[in-house]
Design an enzyme around this catalytic site. Structure first.
Site, mmCIF file in Angstrom:
data_model
loop_
_atom_site.group_PDB
_atom_site.id
_atom_site.type_symbol
_atom_site.label_atom_id
_atom_site.label_comp_id
_atom_site.label_asym_id
_atom_site.label_seq_id
_atom_site.Cartn_x
_atom_site.Cartn_y
_atom_site.Cartn_z
ATOM 1 N N CYS A 106 -66.945 -15.147 -10.054
ATOM 2 C CA CYS A 106 -68.139 -15.314 -9.220
ATOM 3 C C CYS A 106 -68.068 -16.614 -8.418
ATOM 4 O O CYS A 106 -67.806 -17.684 -8.972
ATOM 5 C CB CYS A 106 -69.385 -15.298 -10.102
ATOM 6 S SG CYS A 106 -70.923 -15.567 -9.208
ATOM 7 N N CYS B 54 -82.828 0.942 -8.435
ATOM 8 C CA CYS B 54 -81.542 0.774 -7.758
ATOM 9 C C CYS B 54 -80.908 2.129 -7.416
ATOM 10 O O CYS B 54 -80.124 2.230 -6.465
ATOM 11 C CB CYS B 54 -80.582 -0.043 -8.619
ATOM 12 S SG CYS B 54 -80.994 -1.794 -8.717
ATOM 13 N N CYS C 299 -73.282 -18.531 -3.562
ATOM 14 C CA CYS C 299 -72.975 -17.336 -2.775
ATOM 15 C C CYS C 299 -74.192 -16.423 -2.807
ATOM 16 O O CYS C 299 -74.772 -16.187 -3.862
ATOM 17 C CB CYS C 299 -71.766 -16.619 -3.368
ATOM 18 S SG CYS C 299 -71.319 -15.074 -2.527
ATOM 19 N N CYS D 48 -74.430 -10.767 -2.573
ATOM 20 C CA CYS D 48 -75.005 -9.601 -3.251
ATOM 21 C C CYS D 48 -76.486 -9.451 -2.930
ATOM 22 O O CYS D 48 -77.017 -8.332 -2.906
ATOM 23 C CB CYS D 48 -74.764 -9.660 -4.757
ATOM 24 S SG CYS D 48 -75.527 -11.065 -5.608
ATOM 25 N N CYS E 279 -77.442 3.262 -5.403
ATOM 26 C CA CYS E 279 -76.981 2.174 -4.531
ATOM 27 C C CYS E 279 -75.992 1.273 -5.259
ATOM 28 O O CYS E 279 -76.191 0.921 -6.419
ATOM 29 C CB CYS E 279 -78.185 1.355 -4.054
ATOM 30 S SG CYS E 279 -77.738 -0.048 -2.998
ATOM 31 N N ASP F 237 -84.191 -22.117 -16.222
ATOM 32 C CA ASP F 237 -82.740 -22.204 -16.146
ATOM 33 C C ASP F 237 -82.238 -23.490 -16.807
ATOM 34 O O ASP F 237 -81.307 -24.119 -16.312
ATOM 35 C CB ASP F 237 -82.308 -22.140 -14.673
ATOM 36 C CG ASP F 237 -80.813 -21.901 -14.506
ATOM 37 O OD1 ASP F 237 -80.202 -21.362 -15.446
ATOM 38 O OD2 ASP F 237 -80.263 -22.250 -13.450
#
Length: 378
Positions: free
Chosen positions: A228, A202, A255, A258, A205, A148
């Site tokens: 976001c 996934c 956050c 999700c 969903c 990152d």
């Protein structure tokens, strides 16, 4: 192309690489090719739509992010790695604990990944050691390690190498580990054997899409960073848009919603390293207590933490928004006093958010998960 020495068995080398990685605390290792050309149209469309917000470096790097061999000339393969980060003492049912925290307005909520040591430091050092072990095995090696920290399509590389698949929230998902892990890469000029991608799971969903407090997941596999909460509380350096402030609830850094809603995270694994254990003050602490920190205390508490990078002013900006949301639920004289003290001598950015917090009308309702109606932000 630097081929493997004829004396080296490719499969055996990959097995040894994985063994060294496990000893260093990594959960999984795979190998990706450098041709990401098929990902370029999607990346360009995302940038063209402005979904990167004020992360100007994203646009500056452009398609270089999808071209590993341009970023590091000579790169032939990318060794991909993942490392679980749930604190070692995480118990089953941890999601319920996190939801309860989000439903406690006066408590500051910090994203799980940021409660311990800065993952950039942890992964970079260990990726470096892994690369050195590989070099000791095969001889002179051109390489660079990333986590990152550069224009790298980390999720794309992870998916192509088989670390998992891209979930609808755009994070990497693994059937046996969910998404609670960090990604890192070693760019090498060695033709290591490629590992196979895995299929996505996934299905129909849309839990992550439906739970997002600000409707930032605008479509499956597409996030508008400008909405976001992780972007707003970490990357965004200006005022948080007033229309979005109520949706932040008590989230003061990042956050996890999700991920908390994702069914696959019932398989998330605790870390093996102590680095990601929560530091004092980073979990279950009141907003008023964090507002009491002066800059020296903030710097002391966040030394070696990912949180320090946002700086004291943004930290207080975020706390002010969370405090204002808490005061909407029920009035609290101590919290108001903490806000007023924090506002003394503050810069314009913090002062504006504290004024907003102190003037916020109280509501008879209570926060549940801190998730407002999506329609409020359309």
């Amino acid at each position: 192309m630097q081929e493997l020495p004829s004396t080296v068995d490719a499969a055996a080398l990959l097995a040894r690489l994985r063994g060294w990685a496990r000893e260093l605390g990594f959960s999984q290792i795979a190998v990706a090719d450098v041709d990401l050309s098929s990902a370029e149209p999607g990346l360009q469309a995302w940038l063209d739509a402005g979904h990167h917000g004020r992360m100007h470096y994203m646009a500056a790097h452009g398609l270089k992010r999808a071209r590993p061999a341009e970023l590091v000339p000579g790169t032939l393969r990318v060794v991909t790695a993942r490392m679980d980060y749930l604190p070692r003492d995480t118990a089953p049912g941890w999601q319920a604990v996190e939801w309860a925290g989000l439903a406690t307005p006066e408590q500051a909520q910090i994203s799980i990944y940021a409660r311990g040591r800065d993952y950039h430091k942890v992964l970079r050092q260990r990726l470096q050691k892994l690369a050195e072990q590989l070099q000791a095995e095969v001889g002179p090696l051109g390489y660079r390690v990333f986590t990152d920290s550069a224009p790298v399509l980390e999720v794309e590389l992870a998916a192509r190498s088989g670390l998992g698949w891209r979930g609808k929230h755009t994070l990497t998902l693994h059937r046996e580990a969910g998404s609670m892990f960090f990604l890192g890469e070693i760019f090498v000029d060695l033709a290591l054997p490629l590992t196979e991608p895995v299929s996505g799971h996934c299905g129909e969903c849309r839990a992550c899409i439906d739970v997002c407090p600000t409707a930032a997941i605008t479509a499956p596999y597409r996030v508008d960073a400008r909405r976001c909460i992780s972007y707003l509380t970490i990357e965004h350096d200006g005022p948080i848009p007033e229309a979005l402030r109520p949706a932040l609830g008590n989230r003061v850094y990042g956050c996890d919603d999700c991920q908390l809603a994702c069914p696959w995270n019932k398989f998330a694994q605790p870390a093996v390293l102590a680095d990601f254990d929560a530091r004092p003050g980073m979990a279950g602490t009141s907003i008023a207590a964090l507002l009491a920190w002066d800059e020296a205390e903030f710097l002391r508490r966040t030394e070696g933490s990912a949180i320090r990078r946002i700086g004291f002013m943004r930290w207080r900006r975020n706390l002010a928004v969370a405090a204002g949301n808490a005061l909407r639920v029920r009035d609290d004289a101590a919290l108001r006093a903490a806000l007023q003290r924090a506002g003394q001598g503050s810069d314009a950015l913090v002062a504006e958010h504290i004024a907003w917090a102190l003037s916020a009308p109280r509501s008879a309702g209570a926060l549940s998960s801190g998730t407002p109606s999506v329609g409020a932000f359309e």
